[in-house]
Design a protein around this motif. Sequence first.
Motif, PDB file in Angstrom:
ATOM      1  N   ALA A  63       1.575   4.850   5.844  1.00 46.88           N
ATOM      2  CA  ALA A  63       0.508   5.593   5.161  1.00 46.88           C
ATOM      3  C   ALA A  63      -0.292   4.666   4.246  1.00 46.88           C
ATOM      4  CB  ALA A  63       1.107   6.754   4.353  1.00 46.88           C
ATOM      5  N   ASN A  64       0.410   3.842   3.477  1.00 48.09           N
ATOM      6  CA  ASN A  64      -0.295   2.961   2.546  1.00 48.09           C
ATOM      7  C   ASN A  64      -1.066   1.860   3.259  1.00 48.09           C
ATOM      8  OD1 ASN A  64       0.042   4.000  -0.081  1.00 48.09           O
ATOM      9  ND2 ASN A  64       2.229   3.501   0.027  1.00 48.09           N
ATOM     10  N   LEU A  79      -4.292   3.472   4.465  1.00 52.67           N
ATOM     11  CA  LEU A  79      -5.215   3.628   3.332  1.00 52.67           C
ATOM     12  C   LEU A  79      -5.806   2.281   2.925  1.00 52.67           C
ATOM     13  CD1 LEU A  79      -3.275   6.169   1.094  1.00 52.67           C
ATOM     14  CD2 LEU A  79      -5.571   6.504   2.023  1.00 52.67           C
ATOM     15  N   ALA A  80      -4.960   1.256   2.851  1.00 52.51           N
ATOM     16  CA  ALA A  80      -5.435  -0.058   2.422  1.00 52.51           C
ATOM     17  C   ALA A  80      -6.431  -0.630   3.432  1.00 52.51           C
ATOM     18  CB  ALA A  80      -4.254  -1.010   2.236  1.00 52.51           C
ATOM     19  N   ALA A  81      -6.151  -0.427   4.720  1.00 49.10           N
ATOM     20  CA  ALA A  81      -7.038  -0.973   5.751  1.00 49.10           C
ATOM     21  C   ALA A  81      -8.377  -0.241   5.790  1.00 49.10           C
ATOM     22  CB  ALA A  81      -6.362  -0.896   7.115  1.00 49.10           C
ATOM     23  N   GLY A  82      -8.398   1.006   5.324  1.00 50.80           N
ATOM     24  CA  GLY A  82      -9.654   1.742   5.289  1.00 50.80           C
ATOM     25  C   GLY A  82      -9.639   3.059   6.043  1.00 50.80           C
ATOM     26  N   LEU A 124      -0.383  -5.312   1.308  1.00 52.59           N
ATOM     27  CA  LEU A 124      -1.192  -4.103   1.113  1.00 52.59           C
ATOM     28  C   LEU A 124      -2.486  -4.451   0.380  1.00 52.59           C
ATOM     29  CD1 LEU A 124       1.522  -1.428   0.224  1.00 52.59           C
ATOM     30  CD2 LEU A 124       0.135  -1.535   2.294  1.00 52.59           C
ATOM     31  N   ASP A 125      -2.376  -5.266  -0.666  1.00 57.07           N
ATOM     32  CA  ASP A 125      -3.600  -5.705  -1.358  1.00 57.07           C
ATOM     33  C   ASP A 125      -4.550  -6.391  -0.372  1.00 57.07           C
ATOM     34  OD1 ASP A 125      -2.576  -4.775  -3.737  1.00 57.07           O
ATOM     35  OD2 ASP A 125      -2.267  -6.751  -4.643  1.00 57.07           O
ATOM     36  N   THR A 180       9.853   3.790   7.449  1.00 57.47           N
ATOM     37  CA  THR A 180       8.669   3.027   7.063  1.00 57.47           C
ATOM     38  C   THR A 180       7.423   3.891   6.938  1.00 57.47           C
ATOM     39  OG1 THR A 180       8.051   2.501   9.355  1.00 57.47           O
ATOM     40  CG2 THR A 180       9.625   1.044   8.288  1.00 57.47           C
ATOM     41  N   VAL A 181       7.613   5.214   6.917  1.00 54.20           N
ATOM     42  CA  VAL A 181       6.460   6.121   6.906  1.00 54.20           C
ATOM     43  C   VAL A 181       5.583   5.882   5.676  1.00 54.20           C
ATOM     44  CG1 VAL A 181       7.851   7.983   5.885  1.00 54.20           C
ATOM     45  CG2 VAL A 181       5.748   8.545   7.121  1.00 54.20           C
ATOM     46  N   ASN A 182       6.183   5.518   4.562  1.00 48.47           N
ATOM     47  CA  ASN A 182       5.383   5.275   3.368  1.00 48.47           C
ATOM     48  C   ASN A 182       4.515   4.032   3.522  1.00 48.47           C
ATOM     49  OD1 ASN A 182       5.302   3.847   0.408  1.00 48.47           O
ATOM     50  ND2 ASN A 182       5.029   6.050   0.316  1.00 48.47           N
ATOM     51  N   THR A 191      -7.679   7.029   7.014  1.00 49.46           N
ATOM     52  CA  THR A 191      -7.181   8.210   6.312  1.00 49.46           C
ATOM     53  C   THR A 191      -5.939   8.712   7.032  1.00 49.46           C
ATOM     54  OG1 THR A 191      -9.477   8.791   5.812  1.00 49.46           O
ATOM     55  CG2 THR A 191      -7.825  10.515   5.493  1.00 49.46           C
ATOM     56  N   PRO A 192      -4.750   8.535   6.447  1.00 43.76           N
ATOM     57  CA  PRO A 192      -3.533   8.962   7.137  1.00 43.76           C
ATOM     58  C   PRO A 192      -3.267  10.455   6.962  1.00 43.76           C
ATOM     59  CG  PRO A 192      -2.965   7.890   5.059  1.00 43.76           C
ATOM     60  CD  PRO A 192      -4.470   7.838   5.180  1.00 43.76           C
TER      61      PRO A 192
END
Lengths: 286, 286, 286
Positions: free
Chosen positions: B43-44, B47-50, B262-263, B38-40, B52-53
């Motif tokens: 990361a996403n 990023l979506a939450a705000g 994610l959106d 689930t690493v992808n 920096t991974p």
Amino acid sequence: MGMSEQPGGEPTIDMVVQAHQALRAQKPLVQCLTNNVTVNLVANALLAAGATPAMIDNPEEAGRFATQANAVLINLGTPQGDQVKAMHKAASGAHQAGTPWILDPIGAGSMKWRHGLALELLEHRPTVVRGNASEIIGLAGQEGNGRGVDSAMSSQTAVGAARELLAQACAVSASGPVDTLVGPLLDRHHNGQAVVEVGGGSEWQPRVSGTGCALGAIVAAYCAVVRDPLCAAVAAHVHVAVAAELAEEHAQGPGSFAMAWLDALDQVDEALLRQRGLIAVRWLDA
Amino acid sequence: MGMSEQPGGEPTIDMVVQAHQALRAQKPLVQCLTNNVTVNLVANALLAAGATPAMIDNPEEAGRFATQANAVLINLGTPQGDQVKAMHKAASGAHQAGTPWILDPIGAGSMKWRHGLALELLEHRPTVVRGNASEIIGLAGQEGNGRGVDSAMSSQTAVGAARELLAQACAVSASGPVDTLVGPLLDRHHNGQAVVEVGGGSEWQPRVSGTGCALGAIVAAYCAVVRDPLCAAVAAHVHVAVAAELAEEHAQGPGSFAMAWLDALDQVDEALLRQRGLIAVRWLDA
Amino acid sequence: MGMSEQPGGEPTIDMVVQAHQALRAQKPLVQCLTNNVTVNLVANALLAAGATPAMIDNPEEAGRFATQANAVLINLGTPQGDQVKAMHKAASGAHQAGTPWILDPIGAGSMKWRHGLALELLEHRPTVVRGNASEIIGLAGQEGNGRGVDSAMSSQTAVGAARELLAQACAVSASGPVDTLVGPLLDRHHNGQAVVEVGGGSEWQPRVSGTGCALGAIVAAYCAVVRDPLCAAVAAHVHVAVAAELAEEHAQGPGSFAMAWLDALDQVDEALLRQRGLIAVRWLDA
């Protein structure tokens, strides 16, 4: 894939269209040794763009496979013991066999250990180095970037560093809101290096993990079907930027953007490339 | 990120709104040593939450990076040789540098080897332990769960185990249809521990691999911008639950739910947090 | 999961419907040792189809877990040092405990090292071998395929090779535009082997990385709830093909197809299986 039939010459939209047709016709086999964060997006982006991915990154097979693949991507996102061994073998195998190979030096400059790894791989003469501005600058040894894998720098700031890297690579590209590519370019009137700027794209790209990694893989795919590395890289950047622009029209956020971008990488065609591709060339005479 | 300016105090929606604004403003760098399944998504989701991974999980770099990152996530989903070494270094580095770090003890209790690993990591005093009820119960040594990574238990059953784990961690959260969080809480009238329940969310969450892992990473992100670990964890749980509720309105199944989530992690704002966030606090006086 | 209550018999749509109901009721725990390219899709496809994934692939836990899981998938997409050790232990553990296990021999035939690994694993008698035609042919030692992981061959060309592999496996399936499955089949009139063809599906499937890997995992899930391996594999192939056909109706490209396919794996029900499932059986009398 006969070199004599490959598109080449100047980085124009006509060249990009030819390169795109060659990609779709030849479906080049692209070996990827890439990070485990975005490896799925990289595979799917290659398939969507028209290439054939093969994620062969173990030390037993990577070197030999690199002599047979049509292009190789080496991405330093999450290097680990065995994969690092495989990277050395793949870079060496690609170099010796004349397989075009792309280095994506994630974190170069800011992290000492992988910076050393990137420098070692650079000795195998990558066809193209692709990264963000801070990585290109870091790889050239010009300055560090404390945030590691993230970059807020404009790609234009990397031109000097990119020119230095041309001692090891045939072309260098730095991604950003506008992408900046540097490489040797010849025409009737000039004999030197050129800076090519590729515009377009979408602000959602840096909000989805792996859009840069996927771009690196698509640069590799184009290097398999286009003789000139700068032209190949320009074609890849235009394909990706046009797809991102299309995808943005269907995106409500980063999740739907990622999905629509894969759809759009497949949908890109001659009409869309001509209508939306943005290329500006500037010569840097020697 | 000056600690003196961080939100804190009681776990209310006002606090969550403040914490969310801090997250968006500061975009904290979150180092993740997490599973390759689930690493992808992790990361996403960051990023979506705000945030920096940075997925730095090799033993050469993980320890030093943990002293520089704003927060660290260690998730035991698929531990392997080199990554395990990196986890020890990252936990130690984070603890020594005062970097908040989160332990997601997947499979603790039910699988002996990784249970031992989780106990070793616990000695480096995680800021928050986040898991499902069976993992929290298993980590505290109370009972096993034969199904490994899956849990059908209500999160409320983990309160006793969570309180035991407060000997090592500053706060503990257990996910479920209603999430249960436990930690020390002070106010004018009380001086002890509190149980916070976070409602909302969606029944699709357990049908998508990695929504729990992503929650753990978002807890880490909030720990970088909120002084109090219990409040940070509550803010993360509310952000994720509100996004899941929004996403469910656009979902036809687990695939479209994952995309819409994610959106929605990106779309969550003050109005949505106030309108949909569900928090209930209960004091457990000493 | 009492064997005596499991669906079985002839590969008909009635059997597929029964098998699907058993899958939904029992939610079998499927251990996966699979490649890092598509591991996320494999986990999500199992969840969407109705099973419970557990990606336990380290050498410390994989062997024991295989004795307790309801089924095991071993996929050779990106084998690395520690995972290879875990594969040997999981195959051996599954074989000894009577846990059904599936071998997906990616790259067998075309790549020497992993071909050897596939042959070693074959000694632990997989319940089903699932691959594309070139891999089935390659694994049986009949011929190589220079493109590695890619195959353009029709699945029917693999019938001879599949029959040879029945010396080690209970059933063999080869994927393609039409899927071809081979195994022993008994009825009142016959006593020998059968070839089952499963139609339907979508042209988008080979354009999304991991749809074949996910199919292998779903074959494992059905093997946990259906006594007869050929019937289990047929049920899995029909479930996946019907979902792909549904998904195609909502797809604008490979990205939206992948999302819709996960939704559809969840949406498949008795009515859709009866309406769209395509099975043809041909006896190969001994």
